[in-house]
Design an enzyme around this catalytic site. Sequence first.
Site, short mmCIF file in Angstrom:
data_model
loop_
_atom_site.label_atom_id
_atom_site.label_comp_id
_atom_site.label_asym_id
_atom_site.label_seq_id
_atom_site.Cartn_x
_atom_site.Cartn_y
_atom_site.Cartn_z
N ALA A 250 37.24 -38.97 -14.22
CA ALA A 250 38.11 -39.01 -13.04
C ALA A 250 39.43 -38.37 -13.42
CB ALA A 250 38.31 -40.46 -12.59
N GLU A 251 39.41 -37.04 -13.57
CA GLU A 251 40.57 -36.37 -14.17
C GLU A 251 41.85 -36.55 -13.37
OE1 GLU A 251 37.57 -35.04 -13.89
OE2 GLU A 251 36.95 -34.43 -15.90
N ALA B 127 39.45 -27.29 -21.54
CA ALA B 127 40.57 -26.86 -20.70
C ALA B 127 40.18 -26.70 -19.24
CB ALA B 127 41.13 -25.54 -21.24
N PHE C 115 38.60 -28.48 -17.40
CA PHE C 115 38.66 -29.74 -16.64
C PHE C 115 40.04 -30.02 -16.07
CE2 PHE C 115 35.11 -31.33 -19.70
CZ PHE C 115 34.23 -30.43 -19.15
N ILE C 116 41.04 -29.28 -16.55
CA ILE C 116 42.39 -29.52 -16.04
C ILE C 116 42.47 -29.15 -14.55
CG2 ILE C 116 43.52 -27.29 -16.51
CD1 ILE C 116 45.96 -28.93 -17.47
N HIS D 112 33.27 -23.52 -18.62
CA HIS D 112 33.79 -24.30 -19.74
C HIS D 112 34.54 -23.43 -20.76
CE1 HIS D 112 30.83 -27.06 -18.05
NE2 HIS D 112 31.46 -28.03 -18.69
#
Lengths: 356, 348
Positions: free
Chosen positions: B76-77, B101, B103-104, B146
């Site tokens: 749950a970023e 990175a 996922f930021i 990714h």
Amino acid sequence: MPPQRFEPESAKKVLPDLEKTGLIELLHKMLLVRRFEERLIRLAEEGPSFGHYHVYIGQETIGIPALAALRPTDLVFPTHRNHGYLLSRGADPGRLMAEILGKQTGLNGGKAGTLHASAPELGIPHTSAIVGGIVPIAAGAALAAQLKGSNQISVALFGDGATEEGATFEALNIASLWRVPVIFLCENNTEEALGAAAGGYPKSVTAATDLGSIARSVGVPAVVVDGTDTRAVFTAMSEAAERARTSGGPTFVEAKVVRWPGSNPLWPELPAGETELRFAWEPESAPEQLLRWYRDQDGLLRYLREMLGASLLDKDDAAEIDSDVRSQVEAAVRFARNSAYPTPDSAYLDVFAGQS
Amino acid sequence: MAKSATDVGVQQSPHQRGDRELTYAEALVEAIAELMKEDPDFLIIGSYVLGLGPMRALFDEVRHEYPKRVLDPPTAEIGFTGFGVGAAMNGLHVLVDLSTASFIFEAFPQVVNEAANASYMSGGRLAVPIVFHFLHGLRGGGAAQHSHSPQAMLWNTPGLQIMMPSSPADVRGMLPTAIKSGNPTVFVDHSKLMPVRGYVPALPKEIPLGVADIKRSGRDVTVVATSYSVQQSLSACKTLASEGIDTELVDPRTVVPLDRQTILESVAKTGRLVVVDETHRSCGIASEIAAIASEEILDALKVPIIRVTVPDVPVPFSPVLESELDTTPERIAAAVRYQMTRKQINRL
């Protein structure tokens, strides 16, 4: 299944269990917010424009008793409809007005404006005008309180629209998993709102018929209260605060109001002029188009009516408080107008903390 | 094929007695462990500080020693990043680890629209001591979703400090600076850096923000590189030296704030600039450094600036395709050779 229609239960008593001075202080704050916001709408109409803004009219009986149920050391994190909380926590009306007008004397030196005004020194560290943005932040502040072993709690203040955002759901889930001392106070003002599809300011667009069910689905207890019922709000927030402080974890409190018609258009307006105190005891004197709202749906007038009925003050006392807050607001407008704009070079300061 | 991480880079000698040879991952974990020990308000939210490679086990010791201050959040970023921002606003010193990175992007509103703006919007009344940590770039098989290097996008966001260490000594000295700086800081790591070995001082010193490091002195061409591309450039410098080309390698180490002076002084000396970076070509880290050099020091340039970057295409999966886009030592060396042989700017 459509959500159940909300209508305040007018027979219920709305005064919280507070001493007379406490009850009068609440009324004082409610009227200050009402007069500040009404004056702000006229100021916007007079120009020059200070950009898009939101007013707290019709929701004073949520935020003011809610914050009164907290300790001064507790943190509150507002969204863009934030003037009421700032005034309630004691922000100087002049400095708030100056911030709204972008003046150097504003709460944030003119960098925040209406949408982002904050007062860290009053326990309002940050206002997010991004829908749902404040919810995980408020919960994270509660996590910090928990890790530091303090008994401070934190409150996320947001509207029904924030329950449409993923950030809110993620924050509810994490807060539940980590049992952080946070209260999620959702002010649902969607009842009788026009909505974006009809050309007005947005209202809820959600398949959930009960917003609390979103919280309950991840184990956060949820309660619904009538947001025009000061007592109900105060009680629900006191219970939620007690649960948070004793490590019982988060609570979701939904407070419902019928949206004040002046907040229905995209830009706030005063559809029938300013609120008159006598609408509390002579409801039929209210302008016809807002008769129902003032008579049945305005929490402030409902509160005043019961104060009068219980002889906690008389009409003259009420008029005196009103006159007092009106002069405060006029002084605030003068202060803001007479204040200088920031010097252009201050645009380069405060990008990072410790710069000024 | 690109060389693997362990083939790249030039092992430098210890500077002082007592210097220890560590991997980048060991140096990073040592810095984290020291911060945990010294600062009871230091909190880590995130589970994969060292990525998914074999080095990840090094972090487990920290996790086991400080279970209350190393929190494994749900996937749950935006939620857990927001928790970090709020915890920092309430006095903790937070490292939010976003792992890969890419996922930021799930947390972008909290990074760029909350943390980065908070001090400014408050009129300087609020500090947000938070570090956003991630592993960027081409990692081998990361493919399009990714392999991002979002540091250029983040550089386009005022209010974020950006640190990009490239060696064990640098990461050891820079992470404490990031945590203690009191401001939102993006801390950019690279999974290919994790096994890189180097000497770390016995008593590590904090490396200040905005101080570049000349990784190799030279007189012919200036190469400015960041993060893992510094290691790739060191390898290129070695090859070039054997050909008689003396390359100066400048590692800015932090791009916000940027040590413009060290870069410009080097370019003034060599008159030739190659900027190497793993962000995409358009509006990338290399673009900004090239723009600064052309604005500030055009007269000193003997030849036009060259950028060696990842082209403007998504990162593909197949090793052959990924390698095609990489800022390999071979591509860097070729760019430097071209700078030495091309026609000089006619200033008549």
